[in-house]
Design an enzyme around this catalytic site. Structure first.
Site, PDB file in Angstrom:
ATOM      1  CE  LYS A   1      -6.509   0.651  -0.992  1.00 38.20           C
ATOM      2  NZ  LYS A   1      -6.064   0.347   0.377  1.00 38.20           N
ATOM      3  CD1 TRP A   2      -7.772   5.402  -9.302  1.00 35.07           C
ATOM      4  CD2 TRP A   2      -6.565   4.532 -10.967  1.00 35.07           C
ATOM      5  NE1 TRP A   2      -7.664   6.355 -10.276  1.00 35.07           N
ATOM      6  CE2 TRP A   2      -6.919   5.854 -11.311  1.00 35.07           C
ATOM      7  CE3 TRP A   2      -5.801   3.791 -11.875  1.00 35.07           C
ATOM      8  CZ2 TRP A   2      -6.553   6.431 -12.524  1.00 35.07           C
ATOM      9  CZ3 TRP A   2      -5.452   4.379 -13.084  1.00 35.07           C
ATOM     10  CH2 TRP A   2      -5.821   5.688 -13.393  1.00 35.07           C
ATOM     11  CG  ASP A   3      -6.688   5.563  -2.221  1.00 36.26           C
ATOM     12  OD1 ASP A   3      -7.839   6.034  -2.217  1.00 36.26           O
ATOM     13  OD2 ASP A   3      -6.104   5.189  -1.180  1.00 36.26           O
ATOM     14  CG  MET A   4      -9.570  10.354  -6.463  1.00 36.02           C
ATOM     15  SD  MET A   4     -10.278  11.670  -5.462  1.00 36.02           S
ATOM     16  CE  MET A   4     -10.573  12.874  -6.707  1.00 36.02           C
ATOM     17  CG  ASN A   5      -6.740   8.963  -0.265  1.00 32.36           C
ATOM     18  OD1 ASN A   5      -7.780   8.471   0.170  1.00 32.36           O
ATOM     19  ND2 ASN A   5      -5.663   8.252  -0.464  1.00 32.36           N
TER      20      ASN A   5
ATOM     21  NE  ARG B   1      -4.158  10.628   3.455  1.00 31.26           N
ATOM     22  CZ  ARG B   1      -3.727   9.431   3.119  1.00 31.26           C
ATOM     23  NH1 ARG B   1      -3.560   9.117   1.857  1.00 31.26           N
ATOM     24  NH2 ARG B   1      -3.492   8.521   4.029  1.00 31.26           N
TER      25      ARG B   1
ATOM     26  CG  ASP C   1      -2.264   0.695   0.951  1.00 34.95           C
ATOM     27  OD1 ASP C   1      -2.241   1.937   1.068  1.00 34.95           O
ATOM     28  OD2 ASP C   1      -3.298   0.074   0.633  1.00 34.95           O
ATOM     29  CG  ASP C   2       0.401   6.043   0.864  1.00 37.55           C
ATOM     30  OD1 ASP C   2       1.372   6.303   0.157  1.00 37.55           O
ATOM     31  OD2 ASP C   2      -0.374   6.899   1.322  1.00 37.55           O
TER      32      ASP C   2
ATOM     33  CG  ASP D   1     -10.108   4.543   4.402  1.00 40.05           C
ATOM     34  OD1 ASP D   1      -9.803   3.604   3.647  1.00 40.05           O
ATOM     35  OD2 ASP D   1      -9.706   5.708   4.237  1.00 40.05           O
TER      36      ASP D   1
ATOM     37  CB  CYS E   1      -9.472   2.851  -3.130  1.00 44.57           C
ATOM     38  SG  CYS E   1      -9.301   3.274  -1.389  1.00 44.57           S
TER      39      CYS E   1
HETATM   40  C1  GLA Z   1      -6.785   5.688   1.646  1.00 48.79           C
HETATM   41  C2  GLA Z   1      -7.263   4.270   1.471  1.00 48.79           C
HETATM   42  C3  GLA Z   1      -6.573   3.381   2.474  1.00 48.79           C
HETATM   43  C4  GLA Z   1      -5.088   3.466   2.292  1.00 48.79           C
HETATM   44  C5  GLA Z   1      -4.639   4.895   2.417  1.00 48.79           C
HETATM   45  C6  GLA Z   1      -3.182   5.061   2.074  1.00 48.79           C
HETATM   46  O1  GLA Z   1      -7.240   6.234   2.828  1.00 48.79           O
HETATM   47  O2  GLA Z   1      -8.642   4.189   1.580  1.00 48.79           O
HETATM   48  O3  GLA Z   1      -7.014   2.043   2.321  1.00 48.79           O
HETATM   49  O4  GLA Z   1      -4.735   2.948   1.041  1.00 48.79           O
HETATM   50  O5  GLA Z   1      -5.376   5.756   1.561  1.00 48.79           O
HETATM   51  O6  GLA Z   1      -2.743   6.353   2.207  1.00 48.79           O
END
Ligand code: GLA
Length: 728
Positions: free
Chosen positions: A476-480, A443, A366-367, A548, A526
């Site tokens: 895992k293609w995230d967007m925060n 963030r 992950d991150d 989350d 995600c």
């Molecule tokens: C988001 C995702 C988490 C994780 C974090 C990493 O919050 O939902 O599952 O991957 O980013 O920074």
């Protein structure tokens, strides 16, 4: 099936259990005559009433006939500024500054198979599965045409809709509103159900009768959002899981949306769904067209459960496109809740090895693996390995992971950039932000301008390089963060109202390119968990991290709400450590497993830190996953009880298509002294068959299980049951 009564201009869309009818009347007004439980057909416009109503004006064609008003008639795609004062579907500004949209019927065409929408997600179906109807309307004075697209999936009770607006004049036209869906109901009291919440508390069901006026949910965050889902329902007042007529409406869209229901002065109801009008203004030059996102409708004459099961089938068979759809997905372990940013290669390999020994099949980093990313305030955009943490790079790490017999997966957040990154230093103008205006950070990060081809091209090339240097089976293609300061340096002032939508189109474009270039890579969507859990994303990413919040008890209600539209196969769900990060609650490992097993399943914890006894539970869970995978992914899903604060158990059931195998899952709530004897009534079984339940010597008749119920053992707080039923 479509019955087109040409001379009467009646279009009847018949599905297995429902009927939807449209009629162009003698004035060319496209009326919506009926949508609901299946009828034989005929001209249903006799259901419509005409009366002289004060302050409801009359169109030119009817002269002084005061009983004919667009304000009272059920419209298939409502105009604006011409006498219908309810929710508009279309709002235009013409070159002369006028805002009138007044549509009349022109023609129709039909084809076998489902239409496509270029650059947009859409249900698909060949000739055996679906038919298409296109009805063309026109505002002759504006020289604007509207094509209404209908996809009819008979077996699934699914009707899809989209609209294409074409400027046929020689002056530009500006669109301020273009709904994907308009649905009028005459004289029925209806209740509105929405799925709302926030980050770590997504998609809680809310139900209320419609009051006079407009009630709406939506998003102006640039993503479909944690707060409101682009799936809503209308239902009869008494409707429940198994009774009553209900309607589900989804927008296949991942950006700003609005779902609005209006109860009019005469107690009619109109539902509209489409791109949110906030900061939406789209210029159509002469000859240009705009296509709305697709909306999907399913009506169930027999309660919510049937509607959900039809949506689940439709999504599984006609929306998910991935090669993974028909393959068992590997059990994954994800590094996030185990280590956050605090790891190096050695730690990861120990973690991977211990996970592999228990039967885990995929390791997801992950991150924290790229640039100089040791916290969430830097390096987004620098998609290359952090060599301090990973001296052998991703290729070295993934080789070692593969050598353990595991596949390798990776987290990315490609729509974002950190100011503390090489990408930002090189291209500070690639972010969404009006020149000269201070940033609003989310963030600690900024949003890349995905409306721009060169930005997407750069990200595509960078990701491709990554995907080519290592064997990456999963992304895992995230967007925060939400979008703010929505302004693109690449568009003139008059076109900034297009940026929100162009951003979403840009995301879809890049996702599609990545998919096509890497057809064997499984992509999970995600957005800080479930901030972009919608059918638009599912077209590109066949599963989405649900929330989350990994607390199993909170997850019960998140997954329950999600299940109204979306099948378990799409819900990203993992077992995490206790006490839980979000809630501080400790729930038995078996229960955490039972909840995650009704989603995509995996772990999000340091498995090496478990006791031997817990490790044995994990080994068993992975075995259970393998055994129940096909049933959970392809079976029918029945909600047996809603998560409840009073301590009653939450129960659900997976039933195979042939009804010979089922899996009862149940989690008990808080325990109170002197608990009642509880039983749970099962659903969807064959009443004539007998079923053997795990641990029971005597088979149970299906009718007994469904009508009298299965007597539950006394369970402790948050304990679970997972019982197989096998027909004899
Ligand atoms: C988001 C995702 C988490 C994780 C974090 C990493 O919050 O939902 O599952 O991957 O980013 O920074």
């Amino acid at each position: 099936m479509m019955i087109l009564e040409n001379e009467k201009r009646i279009f009847t869309l018949q599905t297995r259990n429902t009927t939807y009818q449209i009629k162009a009347d003698e004035n060319g007004v496209l009326l919506h005559t009926y949508y609901g439980p299946r009828l034989r057909g005929g001209d249903l416009s006799r259901l419509i009433r005409y009366a002289d109503r004060g302050f409801s004006p009359n169109p030119n064609e009817v002269g002084n006939n005061r009983t004919y008003s667009l304000d009272t008639l059920p419209q298939e795609y409502s105009g604006s500024g011409a006498g219908d004062f309810r929710l508009p579907s279309l709002e235009l500004e013409l070159a002369d500054g006028s805002h009138v949209a007044d549509l009349r019927y022109v023609s129709y065409r039909q084809q076998r198979g489902k239409y496509d929408l270029e650059g947009l997600p859409a249900f698909f179906g060949g000739e055996a599965a679906a038919d298409t109807l296109v009805i063309t309307l026109e505002d002759a004075a504006a020289q604007v045409r509207v094509e209404l697209f209908y996809g009819v999936f008979e077996e699934l009770d699914l009707i899809t809709r989209a609209a294409r607006i074409v400027n046929q004049g020689d002056q530009p036209v500006r669109l301020y509103r273009a709904a994907s869906l308009c649905l009028d109901f005459s004289g029925l009291p209806l209740e509105f159900i929405t799925f709302d919440g926030g980050h770590v508390k997504e998609r809680k069901l809310n139900r209320a009768p419609l009051r006079p006026g407009i009630q709406s949910v939506g998003s102006i965050r640039g993503i479909s959002s944690h707060q409101h889902n682009p799936f809503v329902m209308l239902c009869e007042p008494g409707a429940d899981e198994d009774h009553g007529t209900c309607y589900g409406a989804a927008l296949l869209y991942s950006g700003n949306f609005e779902a609005a229901a209006e109860r009019s002065q005469f107690e009619d109801v109109r539902l509209t769904m489409g791109i949110h009008p906030f900061h939406f203004a789209w210029t159509l030059e002469p000859g240009q067209a705009f296509t709305t996102p697709e909306a999907a409708l399913i009506c169930s004459p027999s309660g919510f459960g049937q509607m959900s099961r039809q949506f689940h089938r439709a999504i599984r068979t006609h929306l998910l496109r991935d090669v993974w759809r028909d393959r068992r997905k590997p059990v994954q372990v994800n590094s996030w809740e185990a280590f956050y940013f605090d790891y190096d290669q050695e730690r990861l390999l120990r973690f991977a090895k211990e996970s592999a020994q228990l039967g885990v099949e995929m390791f997801v980093l992950d991150d924290g693996w790229f640039g100089r990313r040791n916290s969430d305030s830097s390096s987004l955009g620098d998609w290359w390995a952090n060599e301090e943490k990973l001296p052998d790079g991703l290729s070295g790490l993934s080789r070692e992971i593969n050598a353990l017999g595991m596949e390798f997966g990776l987290w990315i957040e490609p729509e974002m950039v950190s100011e503390d990154s090489q990408l930002y230093q090189t291209h500070p103008d690639w972010v969404l932000n009006p020149a000269g205006r201070p940033y609003t950070r989310g963030r600690s990060q900024l949003v890349l301008d995905y409306t721009r081809e060169e930005v997407r091209e750069y990200i595509f090339q960078t990701l491709q390089k990554l995907l080519e240097t290592a064997r990456i089976s999963y992304l895992k293609w995230d967007m925060n963060r939400a979008l703010t300061q929505v302004w693109s340096a690449a568009l003139p002032a008059g076109r900034q109202g297009e940026v929100y939508h162009r951003y979403v189109l840009g995301v879809y474009d890049l996702l599609e390119r990545i998919r096509q270039a890497n057809p064997h890579t499984l992509i999970e969507g995600c957005s800080g968990g479930g901030g972009r859990f919608d059918m638009g994303m599912l077209y590109y990413t066949p599963q989405i991290w649900c929330s989350d919040n990994t607390d199993a008890i909170d997850r019960l209600s998140i997954q329950y709400g999600t299940s109204f539209a979306y099948p378990p196969a799409t819900m990203g769900a993992h077992v995490s450590a206790v006490p839980n990060e979000q809630t501080g609650r400790s729930v038995p490992l078996e229960t955490r497993g039972a909840v995650a097993l009704s989603g995509t399943f995996g772990y999000e914890m340091d498995l090496g830190a478990l006791s031997d006894q817990e490790k044995a539970v994990v080994v068993q869970q992975i075995q259970d996953y393998r055994e129940s995978y096909t049933l959970i992914q392809t079976g029918d899903y029945y909600r047996l009880s809603a998560p409840s604060p009073d301590g009653a158990p939450t129960a659900w059931l997976h039933v195979s298509q042939d009804r010979r195998t089922a899996l009862l899952c149940l989690v008990s709530g808080q325990v109170h002294a002197g608990p009642p004897f509880r039983q749970v009534k099962l659903k969807g079984l064959d009443p004539a068959l007998s079923y053997r339940l795990t641990g029971d010597d005597m088979p149970w008749p299906g009718d007994v299980l469904m009508q009298a119920g299965y007597p539950l053992p006394m369970l402790g707080e948050y304990e679970c049951l997972r019982l197989w039923l096998k027909a004899e």
